[in-house]
Motif scaffolding. Structure first.
Motif, PDB file in Angstrom:
ATOM      1  N   VAL A   1       0.841  -1.209   0.000  1.00 30.83           N
ATOM      2  CA  VAL A   1       0.000   0.000   0.000  1.00 30.83           C
ATOM      3  C   VAL A   1       0.870   1.251   0.000  1.00 30.83           C
ATOM      4  O   VAL A   1       0.647   2.178  -0.788  1.00 30.83           O
ATOM      5  N   TYR A   2       1.889   1.285   0.863  1.00 27.73           N
ATOM      6  CA  TYR A   2       2.688   2.495   1.043  1.00 27.73           C
ATOM      7  C   TYR A   2       3.386   2.918  -0.241  1.00 27.73           C
ATOM      8  O   TYR A   2       3.428   4.109  -0.578  1.00 27.73           O
ATOM      9  N   LEU A   3       3.943   1.954  -0.986  1.00 32.94           N
ATOM     10  CA  LEU A   3       4.651   2.290  -2.221  1.00 32.94           C
ATOM     11  C   LEU A   3       3.884   1.876  -3.478  1.00 32.94           C
ATOM     12  O   LEU A   3       4.473   1.705  -4.548  1.00 32.94           O
ATOM     13  N   SER A   4       2.586   1.681  -3.317  1.00 33.45           N
ATOM     14  CA  SER A   4       1.648   1.615  -4.449  1.00 33.45           C
ATOM     15  C   SER A   4       1.750   0.374  -5.315  1.00 33.45           C
ATOM     16  O   SER A   4       1.132   0.322  -6.376  1.00 33.45           O
TER      17      SER A   4
ATOM     18  N   ALA B   1       0.347  -2.240  -4.652  1.00 36.86           N
ATOM     19  CA  ALA B   1      -0.991  -2.841  -4.568  1.00 36.86           C
ATOM     20  C   ALA B   1      -1.813  -2.574  -5.823  1.00 36.86           C
ATOM     21  O   ALA B   1      -2.715  -3.338  -6.157  1.00 36.86           O
ATOM     22  N   GLU B   2      -1.483  -1.497  -6.526  1.00 32.69           N
ATOM     23  CA  GLU B   2      -2.256  -1.121  -7.716  1.00 32.69           C
ATOM     24  C   GLU B   2      -1.398  -1.086  -8.976  1.00 32.69           C
ATOM     25  O   GLU B   2      -1.706  -0.375  -9.933  1.00 32.69           O
ATOM     26  N   ASN B   3      -0.319  -1.838  -8.980  1.00 32.71           N
ATOM     27  CA  ASN B   3       0.600  -1.877 -10.119  1.00 32.71           C
ATOM     28  C   ASN B   3       0.158  -2.969 -11.098  1.00 32.71           C
ATOM     29  O   ASN B   3       0.297  -4.159 -10.803  1.00 32.71           O
ATOM     30  N   VAL B   4      -0.370  -2.574 -12.238  1.00 37.29           N
ATOM     31  CA  VAL B   4      -0.931  -3.541 -13.184  1.00 37.29           C
ATOM     32  C   VAL B   4      -0.388  -3.272 -14.592  1.00 37.29           C
ATOM     33  O   VAL B   4       0.056  -2.165 -14.905  1.00 37.29           O
ATOM     34  N   LYS B   5      -0.430  -4.297 -15.429  1.00 39.64           N
ATOM     35  CA  LYS B   5       0.078  -4.151 -16.799  1.00 39.64           C
ATOM     36  C   LYS B   5      -0.727  -3.076 -17.545  1.00 39.64           C
ATOM     37  O   LYS B   5      -1.918  -2.871 -17.290  1.00 39.64           O
ATOM     38  N   GLY B   6      -0.036  -2.391 -18.409  1.00 35.77           N
ATOM     39  CA  GLY B   6      -0.655  -1.306 -19.141  1.00 35.77           C
ATOM     40  C   GLY B   6      -0.555   0.025 -18.435  1.00 35.77           C
ATOM     41  O   GLY B   6      -0.639   1.079 -19.065  1.00 35.77           O
ATOM     42  N   SER B   7      -0.381  -0.019 -17.098  1.00 37.67           N
ATOM     43  CA  SER B   7      -0.238   1.203 -16.313  1.00 37.67           C
ATOM     44  C   SER B   7       0.690   0.943 -15.135  1.00 37.67           C
ATOM     45  O   SER B   7       0.303   1.050 -13.980  1.00 37.67           O
TER      46      SER B   7
ATOM     47  N   HIS C   1       1.597  -8.187  -8.807  1.00 38.83           N
ATOM     48  CA  HIS C   1       1.912  -8.504  -7.407  1.00 38.83           C
ATOM     49  C   HIS C   1       1.176  -7.474  -6.556  1.00 38.83           C
ATOM     50  O   HIS C   1       1.746  -6.476  -6.121  1.00 38.83           O
ATOM     51  N   ASN C   2      -0.081  -7.737  -6.321  1.00 36.40           N
ATOM     52  CA  ASN C   2      -0.996  -6.717  -5.804  1.00 36.40           C
ATOM     53  C   ASN C   2      -1.628  -7.105  -4.476  1.00 36.40           C
ATOM     54  O   ASN C   2      -1.383  -8.206  -3.941  1.00 36.40           O
TER      55      ASN C   2
END
Length: 433
Positions: free
Chosen positions: A142-145, A147-153, A188-189
């Motif tokens: 959560v702290y270094l984001s 959690a929301e790191n996905v392909k395309g973005s 890896h979310n």
């Protein structure tokens, strides 16, 4: 080189926060012809046991996140004060300030407590294993984001700090390496609301990526292993970064490069943190005048010392907010770079916070008639008694003379005892680690 009493006291202050008389006696009974025996004694953190976190920190307080934060601060300070081998807590604090997450940024206190518990369990373990565990920890995700790191973005926050602050340092990677690493960590979310780590194959970028000159379908954990295991050059760089930072945490800033390189070479061979600490504590440079005069107590270390010497608990002292008033909010490093040392703690507001803190401790102790026994003492004897009470005897001649003179000017015995108690906690010697 034989180990002196001064060396033993220095070792205990840097590894166990304060010099406990029973620990000093225990070390003095060992073989003092070299540092090896006393260092092994300090390293024996198995005596602390392996207790899990209390149930209160296994889930979110449904009523008050602040109450949980207060309890968490008290829990950790009391552990630092009371553990048989506080080196484990000292190093837990180090890793918390290195692999940074922050309580109010993460938003779920029990995730932070579980992260710190993971650091505690791995504090003297294997650095590669610790780094891999940190990467998928819920608070870090959560702290270094990530959690929301996905392909395309792809989100670069974690990928960048993994290299810039956690392993390699600025100048030892390229922007293209950050981009490749960010793509490798996609999928890896951890999803709202519980943020349990999960690898989602459909969110992972399976394309070819070039990282440190090697092109393949990199996956997140591979990035860590490339830095710490497979790439010999990066492995040595990472070992030097961690060795230098831990030396600065335990000994003094700006260590001699030859010392860092010698220790780091051994550390890179197996990433054994216990052996890294062993090598640092066995170096004669660790016991030098530069080291002994090299560090100011952080606010957290100051609170631990005040708890120990006063006999008051973290709750008595208001540790949850006192640390912040002196510049170091527990579980809340100021940014991903963590806390600094020395001058960082000596600004005007932080010094004022320390003075206010000392006065608060004074009132609590005086309410229990602590220092009443100094009424019949001479000023010199009373100052020496106060210095012994707070573990800072012998005082420097300058400090001792100033305290004697100050006591002699007080109007009555009550004021003499009360003001001496405050002043001894503000003596420069008490603020040296």
């Amino acid at each position: 080189m034989a180990v002196s009493d001064d060396d033993l006291a220095h070792l205990l202050r840097r590894t166990e926060f304060v010099v406990r008389p029973n620990r000093l006696a225990e070390l003095k009974a060992l073989d003092l012809t070299t540092y090896a025996a006393v260092v092994e004694n300090v390293l024996n953190t198995s005596l602390n046991g392996s207790a899990p976190l209390p149930d209160y920190f296994q889930s979110e307080d449904p009523v008050s996140s602040w109450d949980q934060y207060v309890a968490a601060c008290n829990f950790w300070i009391d552990a630092m004060v009371n553990k048989p081998r506080p080196l484990q807590e000292k190093l837990t604090l180090f890793w918390h300030g290195h692999f940074v997450s922050a309580w109010w940024d993460v938003g779920k206190g029990f995730h932070m407590m579980q992260q710190v518990q993971m650091y505690r369990e791995n504090a003297l373990g294997n650095f590669r294993n610790l780094t891999q565990a940190m990467a998928v920890d819920r608070a870090m995700l959560v702290y270094l984001s990530n959690a929301e790191n996905v392909k395309g973005s792809p989100n670069q926050n974690f990928a960048r700090e993994l290299m810039e602050l956690f392993t390699l340092g600025v100048g030892n990677y390229a922007e293209s390496d950050v981009e490749a690493s960010a793509r490798a960590w996609t999928g890896h979310n951890a999803d709202w609301p519980e943020y349990v780590y999960t690898f989602y194959p459909t969110r992972h970028d399976n394309g070819m990526k070039t990282f440190f000159g090697t092109t393949k379908n990199w996956n997140g954990p591979d990035i860590i292993d490339e830095i710490l295991l497979n790439n010999a050059g990066k492995r040595q760089i990472a070992a030097r970064l961690i060795t230098k930072k831990l030396w600065e945490f335990l000994a003094h800033p700006s260590p001699p490069p030859l010392v860092v390189n010698a220790i780091a070479s051994a550390f890179a061979a197996d990433w054994n943190i216990t052996n890294l600490v062993r090598l640092i504590l066995n170096r004669p440079e660790f016991y030098s005048t530069t080291a002994k005069q090299g560090l100011v107590r952080t606010p957290i270390e100051l609170i631990v010392a005040l708890c120990y010497y006063s006999g008051l608990t973290a709750d008595d002292l208001g540790a949850s907010w006192r640390a912040e008033s002196t510049g170091q909010q527990m579980y809340q490093p100021p940014n991903v770079a963590g806390w600094k040392a020395n001058a960082y703690w000596l600004n005007t507001s932080a010094i004022a916070g320390r003075a206010d803190f000392a006065q608060s401790v004074t009132w609590q102790l005086r309410a229990n008639h602590v220092f009443d026994n100094t009424y019949s003492m001479t000023s010199a004897d009373a100052v020496d008694y106060a210095a012994n009470f707070f573990g800072i005897f012998p005082l420097s001649t300058t400090t001792r003379t100033a305290l004697i003179d100050a006591r002699q000017t007080q109007p009555g015995q009550w004021a003499k005892a009360t003001n001496l108690l405050t002043m001894i906690m503000l003596a420069p010697e008490f603020h040296m680690a």
